[in-house]
Scaffold this motif. Structure first.
Motif, PDB file in Angstrom:
ATOM      1  N   GLU A  32       0.916  -1.048  -0.112  1.00 41.15           N
ATOM      2  CA  GLU A  32      -0.104   0.115   0.129  1.00 41.15           C
ATOM      3  C   GLU A  32       0.964   1.201  -0.054  1.00 41.15           C
ATOM      4  O   GLU A  32       0.485   2.228  -0.594  1.00 41.15           O
TER       5      GLU A  32
ATOM      6  N   LYS B   5       2.397   1.935  -3.538  1.00 39.59           N
ATOM      7  CA  LYS B   5       1.097   2.419  -4.450  1.00 39.59           C
ATOM      8  C   LYS B   5       0.965   3.609  -4.145  1.00 39.59           C
ATOM      9  O   LYS B   5       0.883   4.633  -4.880  1.00 39.59           O
ATOM     10  N   ARG B   6       0.819   4.022  -2.754  1.00 42.72           N
ATOM     11  CA  ARG B   6       0.826   5.519  -2.323  1.00 42.72           C
ATOM     12  C   ARG B   6       1.929   6.374  -2.832  1.00 42.72           C
ATOM     13  O   ARG B   6       1.493   7.407  -3.473  1.00 42.72           O
ATOM     14  N   GLY B   7       3.133   6.018  -2.898  1.00 37.99           N
ATOM     15  CA  GLY B   7       4.152   6.642  -3.439  1.00 37.99           C
ATOM     16  C   GLY B   7       4.103   6.845  -4.966  1.00 37.99           C
ATOM     17  O   GLY B   7       4.348   7.830  -5.372  1.00 37.99           O
ATOM     18  N   GLU B   8       3.317   5.878  -5.634  1.00 35.32           N
ATOM     19  CA  GLU B   8       3.297   6.099  -7.153  1.00 35.32           C
ATOM     20  C   GLU B   8       2.227   7.052  -7.412  1.00 35.32           C
ATOM     21  O   GLU B   8       2.340   7.653  -8.483  1.00 35.32           O
ATOM     22  N   ASN B   9       1.245   7.023  -6.494  1.00 36.34           N
ATOM     23  CA  ASN B   9      -0.005   8.066  -6.836  1.00 36.34           C
ATOM     24  C   ASN B   9       0.169   9.344  -6.178  1.00 36.34           C
ATOM     25  O   ASN B   9      -0.395  10.288  -6.687  1.00 36.34           O
ATOM     26  N   ASP B  10       1.290   9.529  -5.246  1.00 35.42           N
ATOM     27  CA  ASP B  10       1.248  10.924  -4.855  1.00 35.42           C
ATOM     28  C   ASP B  10       2.390  11.854  -5.454  1.00 35.42           C
ATOM     29  O   ASP B  10       2.528  12.871  -5.333  1.00 35.42           O
ATOM     30  N   GLY B  11       2.836  11.177  -6.516  1.00 34.15           N
ATOM     31  CA  GLY B  11       3.735  12.082  -7.428  1.00 34.15           C
ATOM     32  C   GLY B  11       5.163  11.867  -7.017  1.00 34.15           C
ATOM     33  O   GLY B  11       5.932  12.519  -7.629  1.00 34.15           O
ATOM     34  N   THR B  12       5.327  11.066  -6.180  1.00 36.96           N
ATOM     35  CA  THR B  12       6.956  10.721  -5.724  1.00 36.96           C
ATOM     36  C   THR B  12       7.283  10.089  -7.058  1.00 36.96           C
ATOM     37  O   THR B  12       8.742  10.287  -7.234  1.00 36.96           O
TER      38      THR B  12
ATOM     39  N   THR C  74       7.635   9.886 -11.036  1.00 36.99           N
ATOM     40  CA  THR C  74       7.062  10.481 -12.152  1.00 36.99           C
ATOM     41  C   THR C  74       7.501   9.717 -13.478  1.00 36.99           C
ATOM     42  O   THR C  74       8.860   9.153 -13.468  1.00 36.99           O
TER      43      THR C  74
END
Length: 127
Positions: A114, A117-124, A126
């Motif tokens: 999770e 995935k959060r890192g992928e979704n928060d712009g970490t 690109t």
């Protein structure tokens, strides 16, 4: 060709690392000739023995091959070797430590996924 040096490591190691990076990123393609020891030492104002020592590191890794009387060339499969070595290093340097720390914190595999995935979704990350 522009190489940058600092005090972090011996010059020959920095030469080897920067040439390896150029091979990895396509600055020197497989089968292409790289500048000679003489050319590099003159351009960089460094002792030829220092440049040769760095080049020999690449030869010993199988990334560059010496062709008698013709010079140094990027070996076939050099980019793949670098990629695999970097993946192995990534696992040993980051993933193992991540797993140890996650275990200490009681983070489960599911929670760790999770967080990724959060890192992928928060712009970490690109694309």
């Amino acid at each position: 060709m522009q190489l940058q040096f600092d005090e972090s490591a011996p010059l020959y190691q920095q030469i080897a690392a920067q040439l390896e990076e150029m091979i990895f990123t396509g600055g020197f393609t497989e089968g292409s000739q790289i500048p000679s020891t003489t050319q590099l030492s003159a351009q960089l104002h460094i002792n030829p023995a220092t440049v040769l020592k760095g080049m020999n590191q690449l030869v010993s890794k199988g990334l560059v091959e010496k062709r008698r009387g013709r010079g140094m060339f990027v070996a076939p499969g050099a980019q793949d070797k670098i990629m695999q070595a970097r993946k192995d290093s990534f696992y040993n340097d980051y993933i193992k430590r991540l797993l140890v720390e996650a275990h200490k914190l009681g983070i489960t595999k599911e929670h760790l996924l999770e967080l990724i995935k959060r890192g992928e979704n928060d712009g970490t990350i690109t694309h």
